[in-house]
Design a protein around this motif. Structure first.
Motif, short mmCIF file in Angstrom:
data_model
loop_
_atom_site.label_atom_id
_atom_site.label_comp_id
_atom_site.label_asym_id
_atom_site.label_seq_id
_atom_site.Cartn_x
_atom_site.Cartn_y
_atom_site.Cartn_z
N THR A 85 49.17 6.71 8.16
CA THR A 85 49.42 7.65 9.18
C THR A 85 50.60 8.49 8.49
N LEU A 86 50.25 9.96 8.73
CA LEU A 86 51.04 10.81 8.38
C LEU A 86 51.09 11.86 9.28
N ASN A 87 52.09 12.77 9.41
CA ASN A 87 52.22 13.90 10.37
C ASN A 87 52.16 15.18 9.54
N ALA A 88 51.24 16.08 10.04
CA ALA A 88 51.02 17.22 9.32
C ALA A 88 52.11 18.20 9.37
N ALA A 89 53.29 18.12 10.27
CA ALA A 89 54.29 18.92 10.36
C ALA A 89 55.42 18.47 9.49
N THR A 90 55.66 17.34 9.21
CA THR A 90 57.08 16.72 8.80
C THR A 90 56.63 16.13 7.25
N ASP A 91 55.39 15.62 7.04
CA ASP A 91 55.01 14.92 5.86
C ASP A 91 54.71 15.95 4.89
N SER A 92 55.02 15.70 3.70
CA SER A 92 54.96 16.76 2.63
C SER A 92 53.43 16.71 1.97
N LYS A 93 53.05 17.75 1.10
CA LYS A 93 51.89 17.47 0.17
C LYS A 93 51.83 16.08 -0.82
N HIS A 117 46.91 20.45 13.96
CA HIS A 117 47.03 21.73 14.12
C HIS A 117 48.15 22.60 13.46
N ARG A 118 49.19 21.78 12.72
CA ARG A 118 50.32 22.35 12.19
C ARG A 118 50.08 22.14 10.75
N LEU A 119 48.94 22.03 10.13
CA LEU A 119 48.51 21.70 8.86
C LEU A 119 48.45 22.93 7.98
N THR A 120 49.48 23.15 6.95
CA THR A 120 49.69 24.39 6.22
C THR A 120 48.65 24.67 5.35
N LYS A 121 48.43 25.58 4.74
CA LYS A 121 47.21 25.84 3.88
C LYS A 121 47.20 25.12 2.57
#
Length: 441
Positions: A85-93, A117-121
């Motif tokens: 499990t990861l969080n698109a907003a707080t976890d890094s590439k 929905h907060r996943l960066t490009k």
């Protein structure tokens, strides 16, 4: 009686770092999931994927605490795939890269990615080839509408499923399971939950199981066992304190919750503004924003309807604003809508008309579509006489021409009976009567 304990100490269990009850009770296989039977029930889409071991990446969207992470956990448990499990907003590439490396070694990893929905490009670009290969099965979770908030590149590679709020019966089932489970739940604590407390737990969180279970655990672990029978007695007052929501709209059987909602609509329908505001206040104080919004939208079209169509549009705007800003500020646009709907002229002509038409169809009172109206866009339609005599209204003065639209069997049927309670529907009635008379000359 609640003990004066520090909540932090309750949650960490004296430094042991025990995970919350909602986390511990997450299902380990599909059969254990509470609710969401439209997705995980026997023969439904996710159940079929798991049984065939043909998983597709997916996005689960819906309100908080309704089981998005539980579904992901159960999918992984049922298929025996590694689960991360990861969080698109707080976890890094870098965190995504670690999951990808694990997938190379183990073959497949199910990745639960919260707030997708907060996943960066850059993170998205890294994920896409792994989704294409199937080495990472992505299960994204979001409370936002994915068709608006999620990048099309991700949407095109995932299936999108709506996760619905849990019913009161679903919540009760989860509570009973937690109280009985001696390994991950509260089964060793000898808890006795009053019927009033159970009803409040099933209603007050409006389908948010995580909040329900965590409040239940706080209530259980902050209440001293009875010195006489050794049981932990949890009553309504304790549950209210742990949920921080008063049981303002329920009684022993829970019926009063629905009584207040019913009184809310009937007060607006009856044009009693003050009564409507009173029941709105009771619902909002109980935190039931969902029921208020749903009911107001219904009232706007069912009870006010064509007497004041603009009020319906403004109600939609008010509900949208309330959903975006949340409580307590949501009370402001909602009060605007309630006052306008209460004062507005009323008409139920639209719901009466469609219900009459539906009743006809269900009773078999319909006939063949007139040949003039049938589809004429395919080869051979002219030979069948389909659409050949159709008169295009825009080719005639005032963009209207007399011709038959209803099936011959019911050509005289009238479903819409206009009312005259507002200037708008008065104008509609006048125009409707003129057109009907011209059609039947």
């Amino acid at each position: 009686m609640l003990l004066q304990l520090d909540i932090f100490n309750i949650l960490i269990q004296g430094g042991k770092g025990l995970k919350p009850l909602a986390y511990r009770m997450r299902p380990q296989k599909i059969e254990d999931i509470v609710g969401q039977q439209h997705l995980v029930g026997p023969g439904k889409i996710i159940d079929r994927m798991v049984k065939a071991r043909l998983l597709s990446s997916m996005i689960l969207y819906g309100p908080p605490g309704t089981g998005k992470t539980s579904i992901a956990s159960a999918i992984a448990g049922s298929t025996k795939y590694a689960f991360r499990t990861l969080n698109a907003a707080t976890d890094s590439k870098k965190d995504l890269e670690i999951v990808a490396e694990e997938a190379k070694m183990s073959g497949t990893v199910v990745l639960m990615l919260d707030e997708i929905h907060r996943l960066t490009k850059p993170k998205q670009d890294f994920l896409l080839p792994h989704l294409e290969k199937g080495s990472i099965i992505l299960i994204g979770a979001t409370t936002e509408n994915p068709y608006i908030s999620i990048n099309p590149a991700i949407r095109s590679r995932t299936q999108i499923y709506e996760v619905k709020p849990l019913t009161e019966e679903d919540i009760k089932q989860a509570i009973d399971r937690a109280l009985a489970d001696t390994e991950n739940g509260l089964g060793k604590m000898n808890i006795e939950l009053s019927s009033e407390a159970m009803t409040h737990l099933t209603q007050a969180t409006h389908g948010d199981l995580r909040s329900t279970l965590n409040a239940l655990e706080l209530a259980a672990k902050s209440t001293a066992p009875d010195t006489k029978d050794g049981k932990v007695h949890i009553d309504l007052a304790i549950v209210e304190e742990c949920l921080q929501k008063k049981a303002l709209v329920q009684d022993k059987d829970g019926d009063a919750h629905y009584d207040v909602i019913s009184a809310f609509q009937k007060s607006i329908r009856g044009s009693d503004t003050d009564a409507a505001l009173h029941y709105l206040a009771r619902l909002l104080e109980a935190g039931d924003l969902i029921s208020v919004n749903r009911r107001l939208l219904t009232i706007a079209y069912e009870d006010v309807g064509l007497a004041n169509p603009a009020a319906a549009a403004r109600t939609v705007s008010a509900v949208t604003a309330a959903e975006k800003i949340g409580l307590p500020e949501a009370r402001i646009p909602l009060a605007n809508a309630v006052i306008e709907l209460s004062i507005s002229p009323k008409s139920n002509s639209a719901i009466s008309a469609i219900d009459a038409a539906i009743a006809d169809v269900r009773q078999g009172n319909y006939g063949d579509v007139p040949d003039t109206l049938k589809d004429a866009h395919y080869k051979g339609a002219e030979k069948l006489g389909h659409g050949t005599d159709y008169k295009f209204p825009h080719d005639f003065p005032h963009d209207w021409v007399k011709q038959t639209y209803l099936p011959a069997k019911i050509k005289e049927r009238q479903y819409y009976h206009a009312k005259e309670n507002g200037r708008i529907e008065q104008a509609f009635k006048k125009q409707y009567d003129l057109l009907r008379q011209a059609q039947r000359k």
